[in-house]
Design a protein around this motif. Structure first.
Motif, PDB file in Angstrom:
ATOM      1  N   ASP A 246      42.689  33.770  43.981  1.00  0.00           N
ATOM      2  CA  ASP A 246      41.554  33.168  44.682  1.00  0.00           C
ATOM      3  C   ASP A 246      40.683  34.255  45.310  1.00  0.00           C
ATOM      4  N   PRO A 247      39.388  33.989  45.481  1.00  0.00           N
ATOM      5  CA  PRO A 247      38.467  35.005  46.031  1.00  0.00           C
ATOM      6  C   PRO A 247      38.924  35.587  47.357  1.00  0.00           C
ATOM      7  N   GLU A 248      39.472  34.747  48.244  1.00  0.00           N
ATOM      8  CA  GLU A 248      39.863  35.229  49.568  1.00  0.00           C
ATOM      9  C   GLU A 248      41.078  36.165  49.507  1.00  0.00           C
ATOM     10  N   GLN A 249      41.775  36.201  48.366  1.00  0.00           N
ATOM     11  CA  GLN A 249      42.931  37.083  48.208  1.00  0.00           C
ATOM     12  C   GLN A 249      42.536  38.465  47.674  1.00  0.00           C
ATOM     13  N   MET A 250      41.274  38.633  47.282  1.00  0.00           N
ATOM     14  CA  MET A 250      40.831  39.864  46.642  1.00  0.00           C
ATOM     15  C   MET A 250      40.129  40.778  47.636  1.00  0.00           C
ATOM     16  N   SER A 251      40.449  42.055  47.580  1.00  0.00           N
ATOM     17  CA  SER A 251      39.656  43.044  48.296  1.00  0.00           C
ATOM     18  C   SER A 251      38.297  43.157  47.612  1.00  0.00           C
ATOM     19  N   PRO A 252      37.206  43.331  48.369  1.00  0.00           N
ATOM     20  CA  PRO A 252      35.882  43.445  47.751  1.00  0.00           C
ATOM     21  C   PRO A 252      35.767  44.595  46.756  1.00  0.00           C
ATOM     22  N   SER A 253      36.660  45.574  46.866  1.00  0.00           N
ATOM     23  CA  SER A 253      36.603  46.733  45.968  1.00  0.00           C
ATOM     24  C   SER A 253      37.462  46.556  44.719  1.00  0.00           C
ATOM     25  N   THR A 254      38.094  45.388  44.550  1.00  0.00           N
ATOM     26  CA  THR A 254      38.937  45.145  43.379  1.00  0.00           C
ATOM     27  C   THR A 254      38.096  45.205  42.107  1.00  0.00           C
ATOM     28  N   PRO A 255      38.501  45.986  41.100  1.00  0.00           N
ATOM     29  CA  PRO A 255      37.755  46.023  39.841  1.00  0.00           C
ATOM     30  C   PRO A 255      37.701  44.645  39.192  1.00  0.00           C
ATOM     31  N   THR A 275      34.715  42.833  43.079  1.00  0.00           N
ATOM     32  CA  THR A 275      34.778  41.387  43.355  1.00  0.00           C
ATOM     33  C   THR A 275      33.986  40.988  44.596  1.00  0.00           C
ATOM     34  N   GLU A 276      33.101  41.840  45.054  1.00  0.00           N
ATOM     35  CA  GLU A 276      32.350  41.566  46.283  1.00  0.00           C
ATOM     36  C   GLU A 276      31.620  40.227  46.228  1.00  0.00           C
ATOM     37  N   ASP A 277      31.036  39.901  45.056  1.00  0.00           N
ATOM     38  CA  ASP A 277      30.275  38.659  44.935  1.00  0.00           C
ATOM     39  C   ASP A 277      31.003  37.578  44.125  1.00  0.00           C
ATOM     40  N   VAL A 278      32.285  37.768  43.858  1.00  0.00           N
ATOM     41  CA  VAL A 278      33.053  36.785  43.093  1.00  0.00           C
ATOM     42  C   VAL A 278      33.342  35.570  43.962  1.00  0.00           C
ATOM     43  N   SER A 279      33.130  34.382  43.403  1.00  0.00           N
ATOM     44  CA  SER A 279      33.285  33.161  44.207  1.00  0.00           C
ATOM     45  C   SER A 279      34.270  32.162  43.601  1.00  0.00           C
ATOM     46  N   ILE A 304      41.705  47.858  26.228  1.00  0.00           N
ATOM     47  CA  ILE A 304      42.865  48.175  27.056  1.00  0.00           C
ATOM     48  C   ILE A 304      42.383  48.384  28.489  1.00  0.00           C
ATOM     49  N   ALA A 305      43.011  47.723  29.431  1.00  0.00           N
ATOM     50  CA  ALA A 305      42.600  47.788  30.840  1.00  0.00           C
ATOM     51  C   ALA A 305      42.840  49.195  31.384  1.00  0.00           C
ATOM     52  N   PRO A 306      41.792  49.869  31.885  1.00  0.00           N
ATOM     53  CA  PRO A 306      41.978  51.223  32.417  1.00  0.00           C
ATOM     54  C   PRO A 306      42.391  51.253  33.886  1.00  0.00           C
ATOM     55  N   VAL A 307      42.411  50.080  34.541  1.00  0.00           N
ATOM     56  CA  VAL A 307      42.745  49.970  35.964  1.00  0.00           C
ATOM     57  C   VAL A 307      43.450  48.638  36.206  1.00  0.00           C
ATOM     58  N   ASP A 308      44.022  48.477  37.399  1.00  0.00           N
ATOM     59  CA  ASP A 308      44.455  47.159  37.859  1.00  0.00           C
ATOM     60  C   ASP A 308      43.223  46.396  38.323  1.00  0.00           C
ATOM     61  N   GLY A 309      43.210  45.067  38.146  1.00  0.00           N
ATOM     62  CA  GLY A 309      42.063  44.305  38.612  1.00  0.00           C
ATOM     63  C   GLY A 309      42.157  42.844  38.262  1.00  0.00           C
ATOM     64  N   VAL A 310      40.985  42.202  38.216  1.00  0.00           N
ATOM     65  CA  VAL A 310      40.895  40.793  37.835  1.00  0.00           C
ATOM     66  C   VAL A 310      39.786  40.655  36.808  1.00  0.00           C
ATOM     67  N   CYS A 311      39.839  39.548  36.062  1.00  0.00           N
ATOM     68  CA  CYS A 311      38.842  39.345  35.012  1.00  0.00           C
ATOM     69  C   CYS A 311      38.470  37.868  34.923  1.00  0.00           C
TER      70      CYS A 311
END
Length: 428
Positions: A246-255, A275-279, A304-311
């Motif tokens: 969920d958006p509230e679980q993500m740091s704004p700097s998450t890729p 994820t700064e503007d992810v809703s 191939i994912a070069p980092v940890d993140g969300v998509c």
């Protein structure tokens, strides 16, 4: 010492803020805009589409041959392509033309402005780097007009009102040399990644499609395959990660990766947002996971994912079921054109076709023996590791270039006339 550190050390030793003022000039007085060279109509010529300009990237990404029929923008090596569509300029599309044959004239999208020096006061690449300045880009966007945001255009009249500072030609050369070295290193990393990927695909095709290392075969429903192999499905070897955040679980700097960040037919995922503007909820992935675009699968957006993140939830996050040795095999298999064609055929939906996970899992393949897969992994894994390392190095170089470019082009940082004029050879 890293390339970024070498460049930073070079700058620290070669800057001088005590030099005289630069001459201030009106942009359109010293730089030609849309003064096109001639081109024969009715003949096939090199064509550049707007899609071949990548954000914050100097090089044109590709060309095609099309018949030249009308008065489209025309250009030569040394020209700068500047988009007049606001949405293309917003994401940083601007290119320097350097991929044509000697004396060749090409044409492109009607949404291009074409720029070059009027005389010898300005270097061609100084024009390119000048219009890459963020303040100029934002000022140009403020002049955009149109009924909707997607249809806004920037008039060439803007450049009649724009003044810029012009350094002496020798100082221009030093500025361009440094910025050019950074962009050239970024381009070299890209070319290395393309060659590594091509090598891995060639090896995959030889071993697992053409069976070139083998002499003994067995008949199966898929035709002849090497003895000791079996017929299976992708579902036998891969699994989907389904964890949502969920958006509230993500740091704004998450890729954050959406489909727009994934290039077509390339395993290198070179850019992403945060994820700064992810809703809305997104899918979680880890570095090394395989990302597969399920929307319009014919675009072959696999990487191939070069980092940890969300998509985006329009992207499947895929890993091998058990042994990690299958990761490199899966990367090549999921991006193989025959599988992409299959996904296209079984997709559902007319305007926005999507391929389902079950349909992907049902795809039949020859399953090699585990020792063959392990050997393939041992050979190709360093290729993909190098691809990811090059991506991270290029991102740091992008950040360095974007930090120093406005300072160099505005005169905030100056080169001294009697200092070293050579960029470290390792960066070139």
């Amino acid at each position: 010492m890293s390339d970024q550190e070498k460049l930073t050390e070079f700058m620290d030793g070669n800057m001088d803020n005590s030099l005289g003022e630069w001459e201030e000039r009106t942009f359109s007085d010293i730089i030609e805009i849309n003064n096109y060279p001639s081109l024969e109509k009715g003949e096939k010529q090199t064509y550049v589409a707007m899609e071949q300009l990548r954000p914050s990237t100097r090089e044109i990404q590709g060309t095609e041959q099309k018949e030249y029929k009308y008065s489209a923008p025309r250009f030569e090596n040394g020209d700068t392509l500047f988009p007049k569509m606001s949405r293309c300029l917003e994401i940083g599309k601007t290119a320097y033309v350097n991929n044509l044959e000697e004396d060749e004239v090409a044409f492109g999208s009607t949404e291009f402005m074409v720029m070059r020096p009027k005389g010898e006061e300005v270097l061609p690449k100084f024009v390119y780097y000048t219009v890459r300045r963020e303040d100029i880009r934002q000022h140009a966007l403020s002049w955009a007009t149109g009924s909707t945001a997607r249809r806004q255009r920037i008039s060439t009249d803007f450049f009649d009102e724009l003044t810029i500072k012009i350094p002496p030609i020798e100082e221009q050369k030093e500025i361009v040399e440094l910025l050019d070295a950074i962009d050239t290193k970024i381009q070299k990393n890209k070319e290395i990644n393309e060659k590594l990927e091509k090598t891995a695909r060639t090896l995959y095709k030889g071993w697992f499609k053409e069976f070139s290392p083998y002499t003994s075969f067995q008949d199966t429903d898929l035709g002849e395959i090497p003895k000791g192999w079996s017929v299976g499905t992708l579902g036998d070897i891969m699994q989907k990660k389904s964890k949502k955040i969920d958006p509230e679980q993500m740091s704004p700097s998450t890729p954050y990766f959406s489909l727009k960040h994934m290039p077509e037919q390339s395993l290198s995922l070179e850019r992403w947002d945060n994820t700064e503007d992810v809703s809305s909820r997104k899918s979680e992935f880890k570095k090394g996971d395989i990302l597969f675009g399920k929307l319009r699968p014919y675009f072959c957006k696999v990487g191939i994912a070069p980092v940890d993140g969300v998509c985006s939830t329009d992207i499947f996050v895929i890993t091998p079921k058990e042994e990690s040795e299958w990761r490199e095999f899966l990367l090549c298999q999921l991006s193989d054109q025959s599988f992409i064609d299959y996904c296209d055929n079984v997709s559902t939906g007319t305007r926005m076709p999507r391929v389902g996970w079950e349909e992907m899992c049902e795809y039949e393949i020859p399953l090699p023996k585990s020792d063959v897969v392990k050997e393939f992994s041992e050979i190709t894994r360093p290729f993909f590791q190098k691809i990811v390392n090059n991506i991270h190095e290029s991102i740091k170089l992008h950040e360095l270039r974007d930090t120093i470019l406005p300072k160099l082009l505005s005169g905030e940082i100056r080169f001294s006339a009697d200092t070293c004029k050579t960029v470290p050879s390792e960066i070139q």
